[in-house]
Design a protein around this motif. Structure first.
Motif, short mmCIF file in Angstrom:
data_model
loop_
_atom_site.label_atom_id
_atom_site.label_comp_id
_atom_site.label_asym_id
_atom_site.label_seq_id
_atom_site.Cartn_x
_atom_site.Cartn_y
_atom_site.Cartn_z
N GLN A 141 -6.47 13.04 6.72
CA GLN A 141 -5.97 14.06 7.64
C GLN A 141 -4.62 13.69 8.27
O GLN A 141 -3.97 14.55 8.88
N ARG A 142 -4.18 12.46 8.09
CA ARG A 142 -2.88 12.10 8.65
C ARG A 142 -1.72 12.89 8.04
O ARG A 142 -0.65 12.98 8.65
N HIS A 143 -1.93 13.49 6.88
CA HIS A 143 -0.86 14.30 6.28
C HIS A 143 -0.55 15.51 7.14
O HIS A 143 0.51 16.14 6.99
N ARG A 144 -1.45 15.86 8.07
CA ARG A 144 -1.25 17.05 8.89
C ARG A 144 0.01 16.96 9.74
O ARG A 144 0.60 17.98 10.11
N ALA A 145 0.44 15.74 10.06
CA ALA A 145 1.68 15.57 10.82
C ALA A 145 2.88 16.08 10.04
O ALA A 145 3.89 16.49 10.62
N LEU A 146 2.78 16.07 8.71
CA LEU A 146 3.88 16.52 7.86
C LEU A 146 3.75 18.00 7.50
O LEU A 146 4.67 18.58 6.93
N ASP A 147 2.61 18.60 7.82
CA ASP A 147 2.36 20.00 7.47
C ASP A 147 2.61 20.94 8.63
O ASP A 147 2.79 22.14 8.42
N ARG A 148 2.60 20.44 9.85
CA ARG A 148 2.66 21.31 11.03
C ARG A 148 4.04 21.97 11.15
O ARG A 148 5.03 21.49 10.59
N PRO A 149 4.11 23.08 11.90
CA PRO A 149 5.41 23.72 12.16
C PRO A 149 6.35 22.73 12.86
O PRO A 149 5.93 22.01 13.77
N GLY A 150 7.59 22.68 12.42
CA GLY A 150 8.53 21.74 13.01
C GLY A 150 8.22 20.29 12.67
O GLY A 150 8.55 19.39 13.43
N HIS B 279 0.82 -1.20 0.00
CA HIS B 279 0.00 0.00 0.00
C HIS B 279 0.86 1.26 0.00
O HIS B 279 1.99 1.25 0.47
N ILE B 280 0.30 2.33 -0.49
CA ILE B 280 0.93 3.63 -0.40
C ILE B 280 0.90 4.07 1.06
O ILE B 280 -0.11 3.85 1.75
N PRO B 281 1.94 4.70 1.60
CA PRO B 281 1.92 5.16 2.99
C PRO B 281 0.68 6.01 3.28
O PRO B 281 0.29 6.86 2.46
N GLY B 282 0.08 5.81 4.45
CA GLY B 282 -1.15 6.49 4.81
C GLY B 282 -1.13 7.99 4.62
O GLY B 282 -2.04 8.56 4.00
N PRO B 283 -0.09 8.71 5.13
CA PRO B 283 -0.08 10.17 4.98
C PRO B 283 0.04 10.64 3.54
O PRO B 283 -0.13 11.83 3.28
N PHE B 284 0.36 9.75 2.60
CA PHE B 284 0.51 10.13 1.20
C PHE B 284 -0.75 9.86 0.38
O PHE B 284 -0.84 10.26 -0.77
#
Length: 283
Positions: A155-164, A119-124
């Motif tokens: 919405q799991r991509h949000r971990a990669l979008d947040r500051p830091g 599978h493609i990674p969830g956040p992607f």
């Protein structure tokens, strides 16, 4: 301290670390309760993540448990101080707890390394791709849970979008890039989205080609989340759709070595992008 009936993964991990410190000091729950002027039930509930604990209490426990690792104590106290509810909490009554635990793990990690085979990674994942995956569930998901799973996945991509945001290294087998989940058009858009993600400074995507042959852990997908200190690293395994979390030093070393080996055999980032573009041309 108020009791909590539904401990989060972070609360459970804090409790587990406090238990490790207590056991490392050679104290029983009764002995710990005595030196902390509390009762055994509070100790066991705190260690299970069901009982809230203040940062000051964490530092006092660490002192009585003879913990000299100041960096670890600071991190544990910070975990106790964390009161903000994450975006995933809105799904608590709709999804299995492990879905929320994975999102929480990704959010608080300092660095993420993962490998996936089918599978493609969830956040992607794009929404059409995620929908096609969950539509394949047997038995079919109830409509409310189906929609909740899709929304949570996107919405799991949000971990990669947040500051830091953490660095996210995804090692994806060529098989996952070729499986036509949702059909050719859905896969083509999904591959284009991976290229967009790979252009980010904090995202690394590398493919393991079919030509690589056998490799360690070839039957397993997993995520390695680096904590603020090495002792708080966590591995999340996906076993037939059920998430399992591992923390022991032996397990951490084993899966870290596996990822090191996979990075040695995976295509470079430029060659991975070339492979993805080639696959898109044939769709």
């Amino acid at each position: 301290m108020a009791p909590r009936s539904n401990p989060t993964a972070r609360q459970q991990r804090l409790g587990a670390e406090l238990r490790k410190l207590r056991e490392g000091a050679g104290l029983s729950t009764e002995q710990a309760a005595a030196v902390l002027a509390t009762n055994r039930t509070v100790i066991t509930s705190t260690e299970a993540g069901r009982h809230g604990v203040s940062p000051e209490r964490v530092r006092r426990m660490a002192y009585h448990y003879d913990c000299t690792d100041r960096e670890l104590v600071d991190v544990l106290a910070g975990m106790a101080a964390e009161r903000t509810k994450g975006w995933w909490e809105e799904f608590r009554n709709f999804l299995p707890p492990t879905f929320l635990d994975i999102a929480e793990l990704e959010w608080f990690a300092q660095r993420l390394r993962m490998t996936t085979l089918a599978h493609i990674p969830g956040p992607f994942q794009t929404e059409p791709f995620a929908r096609a995956l969950f539509e394949a569930a047997i038995p079919p998901l109830p409509e409310e849970e189906f929609e909740a799973r899709v929304s949570h996945r996107i919405q799991r991509h949000r971990a990669l979008d947040r500051p830091g945001a953490p660095t996210y290294t995804a090692i994806v087998h060529e098989a996952a890039l070729r499986i036509e989940v949702g059909g050719r058009a859905v896969l083509r858009r999904q591959l284009a989205h991976i290229l967009e993600m790979a252009a980010r400074e904090n995202v690394v995507v590398r493919a393991i080609p079919f030509s690589a042959g056998a490799f360690p852990g070839s039957g397993q997908s997993f995520l390695y989340a680096h904590g603020h200190v090495p002792s708080l690293d966590t591995i999340q395994l996906d076993r037939t759709g059920v998430a399992e979390f591992l923390h022991t030093n032996t397990q951490l070393r084993k899966f870290s070595l596996q990822l090191d080996q996979l990075e040695r055999i995976a295509l470079t980032e430029p060659r991975t992008r070339d492979l993805i573009r080639s696959l898109m041309q044939h769709l």
